[in-house]
Design an enzyme around this catalytic site. Structure first.
Site, PDB file in Angstrom:
ATOM      1  N   CYS A   1      -7.502  -1.264   8.484  1.00 29.07           N
ATOM      2  CA  CYS A   1      -6.158  -1.310   7.896  1.00 29.07           C
ATOM      3  C   CYS A   1      -5.729   0.081   7.452  1.00 29.07           C
ATOM      4  CB  CYS A   1      -6.128  -2.283   6.715  1.00 29.07           C
ATOM      5  SG  CYS A   1      -6.257  -4.012   7.212  1.00 29.07           S
TER       6      CYS A   1
ATOM      7  N   HIS B   1      -0.851  -5.742   2.507  1.00 24.85           N
ATOM      8  CA  HIS B   1      -2.049  -6.570   2.571  1.00 24.85           C
ATOM      9  C   HIS B   1      -1.720  -7.962   2.048  1.00 24.85           C
ATOM     10  CE1 HIS B   1      -5.433  -3.469   3.071  1.00 24.85           C
ATOM     11  NE2 HIS B   1      -5.661  -4.438   3.937  1.00 24.85           N
TER      12      HIS B   1
ATOM     13  N   GLU C   1       0.843  -1.196   0.000  1.00 24.31           N
ATOM     14  CA  GLU C   1       0.000   0.000   0.000  1.00 24.31           C
ATOM     15  C   GLU C   1       0.885   1.254   0.000  1.00 24.31           C
ATOM     16  OE1 GLU C   1      -3.159  -0.095  -0.411  1.00 24.31           O
ATOM     17  OE2 GLU C   1      -3.681  -2.170   0.105  1.00 24.31           O
TER      18      GLU C   1
END
Length: 195
Positions: A135, A154, A71
């Site tokens: 998250c 993730h 991410e």
């Protein structure tokens, strides 16, 4: 949709990572972060204060993920989903008055390219949307606290398709590449300061 216990599979991966280890000069601390907004807001700053880490890497499980996903950034607003305590921030944001988005100082494109070149049996991809749930909330909170010295990975649910061992090896490679990039960028900054 994040799994009900996102810490569980991530910790399985981290248990494998702890067995594999990182470089000798790296001290690894592993924590499970509950799926609770208020705990995240309290715990993340406390961990930064306790350890003053070079880098924090968060790992979360996404039921939608089919790859190991790096991410790039965390988002401040849009948190409407209830957590495990049936709570949601009234402001629907992480940090009131904070920037809409904070990027990690880690170049995720480079990490993805380098790890993919290692030939592990795990596919690594990039994302700019961590999902506007715990998250993403955790990532933004950590990025805000650390001035960008955080990362979020993730992973798919265990066995869909990767084993704990495969996830552990992938996390080991990813974190070591992140640390190398971070140290290289700091060496360049220090070099500039000396001249």
């Amino acid at each position: 949709p994040v799994s009900d216990h996102p810490g569980f599979v991530a910790l399985l991966g981290f248990q494998e990572l702890e067995k594999l280890g990182l470089r000798e000069d790296v001290e690894l601390h592993v924590y499970e972060v509950p799926v609770e907004y208020q705990t995240v807001q309290r715990l993340i700053p406390a961990l930064w204060k306790k350890h003053s880490p070079q880098l924090v890497v968060h790992v979360g499980v996404s039921g939608m993920a089919t790859t190991v996903t790096l991410e790039k950034c965390g988002h401040n607003v849009g948190y409407k989903g209830l957590d495990n305590c049936r709570f949601c921030p009234g402001s629907q944001c992480c940090v009131e008055g904070g920037p809409e988005c904070i990027d990690s100082i880690i170049d995720m494109d480079t990490v993805c390219r380098r790890v993919s070149a290692l030939g592990l049996d795990v596919t690594v991809t990039i994302s700019k949307d961590a999902g506007r749930y715990l998250c993403d909330f955790t990532y933004y909170t950590s990025l805000y606290q650390s001035h960008g010295r955080s990362a979020f990975v993730h992973v798919p649910p265990l066995g869909k398709p990767y084993s704990a061992e495969q996830l552990g090896r992938a996390l080991q490679a990813i974190i070591e590449e992140m640390l190398e990039l971070l140290e290289h960028s700091e060496d360049k900054i220090n070099c500039q300061h000396e001249h």
